[in-house]
Enzyme design. Structure first.
Site, PDB file in Angstrom:
ATOM      1  N   ARG A  62       0.851  -1.185   0.000  1.00 44.21           N
ATOM      2  CA  ARG A  62       0.000   0.000   0.000  1.00 44.21           C
ATOM      3  C   ARG A  62       0.887   1.236   0.000  1.00 44.21           C
ATOM      4  NH1 ARG A  62      -4.526   2.875  -1.224  1.00 44.21           N
ATOM      5  NH2 ARG A  62      -4.901   4.531   0.305  1.00 44.21           N
ATOM      6  N   GLU A 106      -0.205  15.347   1.565  1.00 44.47           N
ATOM      7  CA  GLU A 106      -1.458  15.885   2.109  1.00 44.47           C
ATOM      8  C   GLU A 106      -2.243  16.632   1.024  1.00 44.47           C
ATOM      9  OE1 GLU A 106      -3.934  15.926   5.146  1.00 44.47           O
ATOM     10  OE2 GLU A 106      -1.877  15.819   5.890  1.00 44.47           O
ATOM     11  N   ARG A 108      -3.580  15.463  -1.751  1.00 41.78           N
ATOM     12  CA  ARG A 108      -3.050  15.065  -3.061  1.00 41.78           C
ATOM     13  C   ARG A 108      -1.850  15.930  -3.452  1.00 41.78           C
ATOM     14  NH1 ARG A 108      -8.449  15.137  -4.157  1.00 41.78           N
ATOM     15  NH2 ARG A 108      -8.225  16.805  -5.711  1.00 41.78           N
ATOM     16  N   ASP A 140      -3.922  16.776  -8.915  1.00 42.91           N
ATOM     17  CA  ASP A 140      -3.146  15.787  -8.159  1.00 42.91           C
ATOM     18  C   ASP A 140      -1.672  16.090  -8.365  1.00 42.91           C
ATOM     19  OD1 ASP A 140      -1.946  13.554  -6.989  1.00 42.91           O
ATOM     20  OD2 ASP A 140      -3.489  12.172  -7.690  1.00 42.91           O
ATOM     21  N   ARG A 142       0.879  14.705  -6.539  1.00 49.75           N
ATOM     22  CA  ARG A 142       1.714  13.715  -5.856  1.00 49.75           C
ATOM     23  C   ARG A 142       2.782  13.124  -6.769  1.00 49.75           C
ATOM     24  NH1 ARG A 142      -3.068  10.102  -3.397  1.00 49.75           N
ATOM     25  NH2 ARG A 142      -3.893  10.642  -5.471  1.00 49.75           N
ATOM     26  N   SER A 163      -4.864  -0.599  -4.040  1.00 46.93           N
ATOM     27  CA  SER A 163      -5.225   0.736  -4.509  1.00 46.93           C
ATOM     28  C   SER A 163      -6.368   0.652  -5.502  1.00 46.93           C
ATOM     29  CB  SER A 163      -4.024   1.417  -5.175  1.00 46.93           C
ATOM     30  OG  SER A 163      -4.372   2.704  -5.653  1.00 46.93           O
TER      31      SER A 163
END
Length: 217
Positions: A62, A106, A108, A140, A142, A163
């Protein structure tokens, strides 16, 4: 050989992050090896929770994005806290796996204060994607490079990824970690987070087929 020894038997290649320490961490989900890392490029501290021998192929994995409001405070706005708990339970039940807790993700990737601002905009009618964009941030932001580096350091060559987000799989593949399987992580929606989850499905391509039967879906 102890679980600690097993976890570090294989280092796949030189790492761009620094492994700082490892300790045995007893949790309500089971006893994990907590491995602390420093990302020198960003100055961020990261942690992986390792259960059993994860080196080689097919470790249940994960990549969990930091979410203070969901993981710590139990916010019902999202399903992050539930996913964190479910992932740790699944890894312990499997007897072999790793959870990489990604700090700096945090909201995304937009940060805590910007996330709170985005949540306020959502109260005013924007969805989670529109709110990020309205604040001048990507939908997003990330980056999963550090997650891949941690997996490489642990000797993980391929994963079964817990996911619903196909973009995580694509990111890991780009950084040299094979995704052998994407394992669904479906949380029961609530009245408070249904709109948020529907936006993740419709705007961010998350695989959430269970929402079809939800009230209002």
């Amino acid at each position: 050989m102890t679980e600690t020894d097993v976890a570090f038997d294989v280092v796949a290649r030189p790492s761009a992050i620094d492994r700082v320490t490892s300790i045995r961490l007893s949790t309500k989900y089971g006893s994990f090896l907590a491995v602390g890392y420093l990302d020198p490029d960003r100055g961020e501290e990261q942690i992986a929770l390792v259960f059993g021998d994860v080196a080689g192929e097919g470790a249940l994995t994960r990549l969990h994005s930091e979410c203070l409001t969901g993981d710590v405070l139990g916010s019902r706005h999202c399903d992050c806290g539930d996913q964190l708990s479910a992932s740790l339970r699944a890894i312990a039940r499997e007897g072999r796996g790793v959870l990489v807790y990604l700090r700096g993700h945090e909201g995304r990737g937009i940060g805590l204060l910007a996330k709170l601002q985005a949540m306020k905009l959502q109260e005013e009618g924007l969805d989670t994607v529109e709110a990020n964009l309205a604040l001048g941030h990507p939908a997003d932001a990330r980056d999963y490079r550090v997650a891949a580096e941690i997996l490489h350091d642990l000797g993980v060559r391929s994963v079964r990824l817990l996911s619903n987000n196909p973009r995580k799989s694509e990111a890991l593949e780009r950084h040299g970690v094979e995704v052998a399987e994407q394992v669904p992580l479906l949380m029961e929606p609530s009245e408070e987070n249904l709109a948020y989850l529907l936006t993740k499905r419709e705007r961010l391509d998350h695989l959430l087929p269970h929402l079809d039967g939800a009230v209002g879906a």
